[in-house]
Write an enzyme that holds these catalytic residues in place. Structure first.
Site, short mmCIF file in Angstrom:
data_model
loop_
_atom_site.label_atom_id
_atom_site.label_comp_id
_atom_site.label_asym_id
_atom_site.label_seq_id
_atom_site.Cartn_x
_atom_site.Cartn_y
_atom_site.Cartn_z
CB SER A 132 -0.96 0.01 1.20
OG SER A 132 -2.03 -0.87 0.95
CE1 TYR A 222 -5.04 2.54 3.88
CE2 TYR A 222 -5.72 0.31 3.30
CZ TYR A 222 -4.81 1.35 3.22
OH TYR A 222 -3.68 1.20 2.46
CB SER A 223 -11.86 1.11 1.10
OG SER A 223 -12.28 0.37 -0.03
CG ASN A 224 -6.56 -2.13 -0.52
OD1 ASN A 224 -5.49 -1.54 -0.50
ND2 ASN A 224 -6.87 -3.07 0.34
N GLY A 355 2.92 -0.85 4.01
CA GLY A 355 2.46 -1.69 2.91
C GLY A 355 2.51 -3.14 3.31
#
Length: 400
Positions: A132, A222-224, A355
């Site tokens: 990330s 939090y969201s990809n 990440g």
């Protein structure tokens, strides 16, 4: 995803190597060198490494103003590298446990040989998957485009991607780019809903997310998926993929020679070590296609240190856009835009990102001016004691 404490003595059963810049004067061993082995002993990682970068003065200044010209230090930053790994008898071996990487939707290669001290060793020049941390690069490109008036952060997603987001509670006609950047859009994280079906395209990832329960828009979650959509916006605005545009704007100008977007390529560029899931499975060969603009990046310790130093020094964004990047009000203090703050016990706040991707966990943190940066990594996707992250950051950034 942001996660989050006391320096402990550890047995000298691990090998620790520290290398300092030849131009730097001899100094006492950094406190981080005593802390790093904890990631292997208490953290259960096969190996760990860190690289620090410290400018001789604030990176926003052209020279150290209090010293005469003949006493000015070199303008080259000071670097310090350290690594630690378990003896071969303690290193993980690929086993028959369930594969968390495959369960999360990633395509992994099977490991067939036992790990050993050579395989688990992390070198300074190794390439690794940065997960990330990709989001900081993507956010920087979006903010550059905003500075050029090629897009507006207040604009709805619909302006760039008509019809993409149509859900029971979410609509691209009201969802803004700012909400994507700050993780306040309400979009669910598509990686939690793959259920063995790997989205092969960004549009498929968005459809997966829309089938999941949304969070209330305006609340930080939090969201990809947010950054997958931003990758699509970059392509629509520029006519180039997010990978090509990021390379053009950041990777090439900064000479980040170890940084790349692999797409669906399963191999790492040489040199590289081995990567393991927390269950011990070798996932060095990995198709990161599902991660996309949310976590596809490959990089090196030195490249990440340099990128964050230059970014926070104000050399990639105009001052107004950098202030927006560091403004956490929209996300209730949790997150800015591609960066998040962490306040340490001594009161110092550092900025950066972490990440996580199968086989790799990495964290970069820096002072507000980019003058001091630390990147550490382990060659597995989970640290058994998450509190060790703050312990290591405290050792680097808090006065002793």
């Amino acid at each position: 995803m942001p996660i989050s404490r006391t320096l402990l003595a550890v047995p000298l059963a691990v090998a620790l190597i520290g290398l300092t810049s030849a131009s730097a004067p001899p100094t006492a061993k950094p406190a981080t060198d005593a802390t790093l082995p904890l990631l292997v002993t208490r953290g259960k990682a096969p190996a760990a490494a860190l690289l620090t970068r410290e400018a001789p003065w604030s990176t926003t200044e052209s020279a150290a103003p209090d010293l005469p010209p003949d006493r000015q230090p070199t303008q080259q930053p000071h670097w310090h590298f350290a690594h630690v790994n378990k003896p071969s008898r303690d290193a993980p071996t690929p086993g028959t446990n369930k594969n968390p990487a495959r369960e999360a939707g990633y395509d992994t290669g099977a490991g067939t040989s036992s790990a050993n001290s050579t395989a688990t060793r992390i070198r300074r020049t190794d390439h690794f998957r940065a997960g990330s941390i990709t989001k900081t690069f993507i956010a920087t490109v979006v903010l550059q485009l905003a500075a050029e008036h090629r897009l507006s952060l207040s604009a709805p997603v619909e302006r760039h991607l008509p019809g993409l987001i149509r859900g029971k509670r979410l609509d691209g006609r009201t969802l803004t780019l700012r909400a994507l950047l700050t993780h306040t859009s309400g979009l669910a994280d598509y990686t939690t809903g793959a259920e063995g079906l790997v989205p092969r395209t960004p549009a498929e990832a968005v459809r997966t997310a829309l089938a999941l329960p949304a969070t209330p828009p305006g609340r930080w979650s939090y969201s990809n998926t947010n950054y997958v959509v931003l990758g699509m916006v970059i392509e629509q605005v520029t006519g180039r993929s997010y990978a090509a545009e990021t390379a053009r704007r950041i990777i090439t100008p900064l000479r980040l020679s170890g940084t790349s977007f692999p797409g669906t390529r399963t191999t790492l560029p040489p040199p590289h070590g081995r990567a393991y899931t927390s269950g011990g499975r070798d996932v060095t060969a990995l198709n990161p296609g599902i991660a996309g603009a949310a976590g596809e990046l490959i990089s090196t310790l030195a490249d990440l240190d340099r990128f964050y130093a230059v970014l926070l020094a104000g050399r990639l964004l105009p001052a107004y856009q950098l202030r927006q990047m560091l403004n956490t009000r929209s996300a209730q203090g949790h997150y800015g835009m591609g960066l998040y703050p962490q306040k340490l016990p001594c009161g110092t706040t550092v900025w950066g990102h972490n990440g996580r991707i199968p086989g790799s966990y990495v964290r970069t943190a820096a002072t507000r001016d980019g003058g001091r940066v630390l990147t550490f990594r382990v060659n597995t996707d989970e640290i058994a004691d998450p509190a060790l992250e703050q312990t290591l950051l405290t050792a680097q950034f808090c006065p002793r």
